[in-house]
Write an enzyme that holds these catalytic residues in place. Structure first.
Site, PDB file in Angstrom:
ATOM      1  N   CYS A  28      19.538  84.045  61.470  1.00 46.44           N
ATOM      2  CA  CYS A  28      20.925  84.096  61.921  1.00 46.44           C
ATOM      3  C   CYS A  28      21.398  85.548  62.026  1.00 46.44           C
ATOM      4  O   CYS A  28      21.130  86.356  61.125  1.00 46.44           O
ATOM      5  CB  CYS A  28      21.824  83.325  60.952  1.00 46.44           C
ATOM      6  SG  CYS A  28      23.550  83.269  61.489  1.00 46.44           S
TER       7      CYS A  28
ATOM      8  N   CYS B 292      26.841  86.977  56.448  1.00 41.66           N
ATOM      9  CA  CYS B 292      27.463  86.286  55.306  1.00 41.66           C
ATOM     10  C   CYS B 292      26.706  86.672  54.029  1.00 41.66           C
ATOM     11  O   CYS B 292      25.499  86.428  53.920  1.00 41.66           O
ATOM     12  CB  CYS B 292      27.435  84.777  55.515  1.00 41.66           C
ATOM     13  SG  CYS B 292      28.134  84.261  57.104  1.00 41.66           S
TER      14      CYS B 292
ATOM     15  N   CYS C  44      24.317  84.226  52.120  1.00 41.57           N
ATOM     16  CA  CYS C  44      23.424  83.327  52.865  1.00 41.57           C
ATOM     17  C   CYS C  44      22.000  83.862  53.029  1.00 41.57           C
ATOM     18  O   CYS C  44      21.790  84.920  53.633  1.00 41.57           O
ATOM     19  CB  CYS C  44      24.027  83.037  54.236  1.00 41.57           C
ATOM     20  SG  CYS C  44      23.037  81.817  55.148  1.00 41.57           S
TER      21      CYS C  44
ATOM     22  N   CYS D 196      24.269  64.975  57.979  1.00 43.51           N
ATOM     23  CA  CYS D 196      24.764  66.237  58.530  1.00 43.51           C
ATOM     24  C   CYS D 196      23.596  67.123  58.950  1.00 43.51           C
ATOM     25  O   CYS D 196      22.630  67.279  58.197  1.00 43.51           O
ATOM     26  CB  CYS D 196      25.619  66.952  57.493  1.00 43.51           C
ATOM     27  SG  CYS D 196      26.458  68.399  58.175  1.00 43.51           S
TER      28      CYS D 196
ATOM     29  N   CYS E 254      27.394  64.229  61.219  1.00 45.54           N
ATOM     30  CA  CYS E 254      28.116  65.481  61.051  1.00 45.54           C
ATOM     31  C   CYS E 254      27.218  66.621  61.524  1.00 45.54           C
ATOM     32  O   CYS E 254      25.996  66.524  61.426  1.00 45.54           O
ATOM     33  CB  CYS E 254      28.476  65.668  59.575  1.00 45.54           C
ATOM     34  SG  CYS E 254      29.323  67.220  59.202  1.00 45.54           S
TER      35      CYS E 254
ATOM     36  N   CYS F 279      35.629  68.816  58.553  1.00 44.64           N
ATOM     37  CA  CYS F 279      35.068  69.020  57.213  1.00 44.64           C
ATOM     38  C   CYS F 279      35.131  70.527  56.957  1.00 44.64           C
ATOM     39  O   CYS F 279      34.471  71.302  57.640  1.00 44.64           O
ATOM     40  CB  CYS F 279      33.624  68.514  57.180  1.00 44.64           C
ATOM     41  SG  CYS F 279      32.740  68.907  55.648  1.00 44.64           S
TER      42      CYS F 279
ATOM     43  N   ARG G  23      34.181  66.987  48.267  1.00 48.17           N
ATOM     44  CA  ARG G  23      32.725  66.934  48.105  1.00 48.17           C
ATOM     45  C   ARG G  23      32.230  67.907  47.043  1.00 48.17           C
ATOM     46  O   ARG G  23      32.468  69.106  47.134  1.00 48.17           O
ATOM     47  CB  ARG G  23      32.030  67.250  49.430  1.00 48.17           C
ATOM     48  CG  ARG G  23      32.414  66.290  50.526  1.00 48.17           C
ATOM     49  CD  ARG G  23      31.531  66.424  51.761  1.00 48.17           C
ATOM     50  NE  ARG G  23      32.067  65.617  52.851  1.00 48.17           N
ATOM     51  CZ  ARG G  23      31.935  64.291  52.940  1.00 48.17           C
ATOM     52  NH1 ARG G  23      31.248  63.636  52.038  1.00 48.17           N
ATOM     53  NH2 ARG G  23      32.474  63.639  53.949  1.00 48.17           N
TER      54      ARG G  23
END
Length: 331
Positions: free
Chosen positions: A53, A57, A60, A97, A129, A189, A261
């Site tokens: 990616c 972040c 991550c 998801c 999702c 979400c 969640r």
């Protein structure tokens, strides 16, 4: 209790900082007034495209710029994803998801394949999702037409702390994506992560943003950072269960009908700690051995916990017209 979208930071701060046992009691009361407290939705999260990616972040391991043990793999074959979805359904999950380590959705063959995956999982009678990064309203409408039930796009932290964690997209970019999802009539979400070096004020700020959206998110994941070697946050201390409980209980009180969640970080909790989270208003977990790339409790252990705590799995599309099932051939 009325559903409010005009909470002030001061009101949320007062709730968050109330004595912990009072907070749990209040949240448990609100939870029972608005939800079936014995019911917990079981979701499965699969990384359909991992690593590489371009974003930064700080938490991550999938960011290309960090040196972690995550192995990059391109978009999985549709057949493999559908097989994993069936496996998840057979083991009790009602929401599936799919996550892709993209900065944003692009209109290309990979997105077309994701649309096929959405159609396939939807035809199994599961809530589908996706979490694919930023997307336009047109892309959201395509996902909706393919049968997407929910879209995950977390705020991660407060607007004030956000720049300490991510520089490759703005807070407004995230809010714009949530608006595009909502406009496409897809269930939103959105939650965040605690343990990123933020203050309690930042946690309250993130909850305030979520609770004052035009509509509360249908689902609010509360994640505890799982520090990964090779990321800027690898040395962050573990978040205590009491911090998780404060977040869950406050979220439950200010967003009474949202699915709260209990997400990343659950692998470090014993059954008693998770039971307190359920008492404080958590009513959804992710099952399966991994949450994208971080460890998650074993399915067998979760089944034992459900039996011990007398919890029952929430059915798919609860609260929606049950005709969704009748429209799906063979279900």
């Amino acid at each position: 209790m009325e559903i409010r979208n005009n909470w002030t930071r001061e009101e949320i701060e007062e709730i968050y900082n109330s004595p912990i046992l009072d907070l749990i009691y209040k949240a448990a009361t609100v939870h029972r007034e608005n939800n079936d407290a014995q019911e917990v939705q079981v979701c499965t999260l699969l990384s359909v495209k991992t690593g590489g990616c371009p974003e930064d972040c700080a938490y991550c391991p999938q960011a290309a710029r960090y040196h972690t043990d995550v192995k990059v793999h391109k978009l999985l074959p549709t057949e493999e994803v559908l097989a994993k979805a069936k496996e998840a359904k057979d083991s009790g999950s009602t929401r599936f998801c799919m996550g892709a380590a993209w900065r944003e959705v692009r209109d290309n063959k990979d997105f077309d394949r994701v649309l096929d995956m959405v159609k396939g999982v939807n035809s199994m009678g599961m809530e589908v999702c996706c979490t694919l990064g930023m997307l336009t309203e047109e892309q959201a409408l395509k996902l909706k037409d393919a049968g997407l039930y929910a879209y995950n796009h977390n705020l991660d932290t407060s607007e004030e702390h956000y720049e300490e964690i991510i520089s490759t997209r703005t807070y407004d970019d995230r809010l714009d994506t949530l608006e595009n999802v909502r406009n496409a009539k897809i269930s939103v979400c959105s939650g965040g992560i605690i343990g990123l070096g933020e203050s309690e004020g930042d946690r309250i700020g993130m909850l305030h943003t979520l609770a004052t959206l035009p509509e509360h998110p249908e689902s609010v994941p509360v994640n505890a950072l799982v520090p990964v070697e090779g990321t800027p946050l690898e040395e962050q201390p573990r978040v205590s269960v009491w911090e998780m409980i404060r977040m869950i209980a406050t979220a439950r009180i200010i967003m009474p009908k949202a699915m709260v969640r209990l997400s990343a970080g659950r692998v470090r909790m014993n059954m008693e700690e998770q039971a307190l989270c359920f008492m404080a208003g958590a009513n959804s977990i992710f099952a399966g051995d991994k949450l994208l790339t971080t460890p998650n409790p074993d399915t067998v252990v979760d089944k034992e916990m459900f039996q011990t705590l007398n919890l029952k799995p929430r059915k798919a599309f609860k609260g929606e017209a049950s005709v969704k099932f009748e429209q799906i051939p063979g279900v």
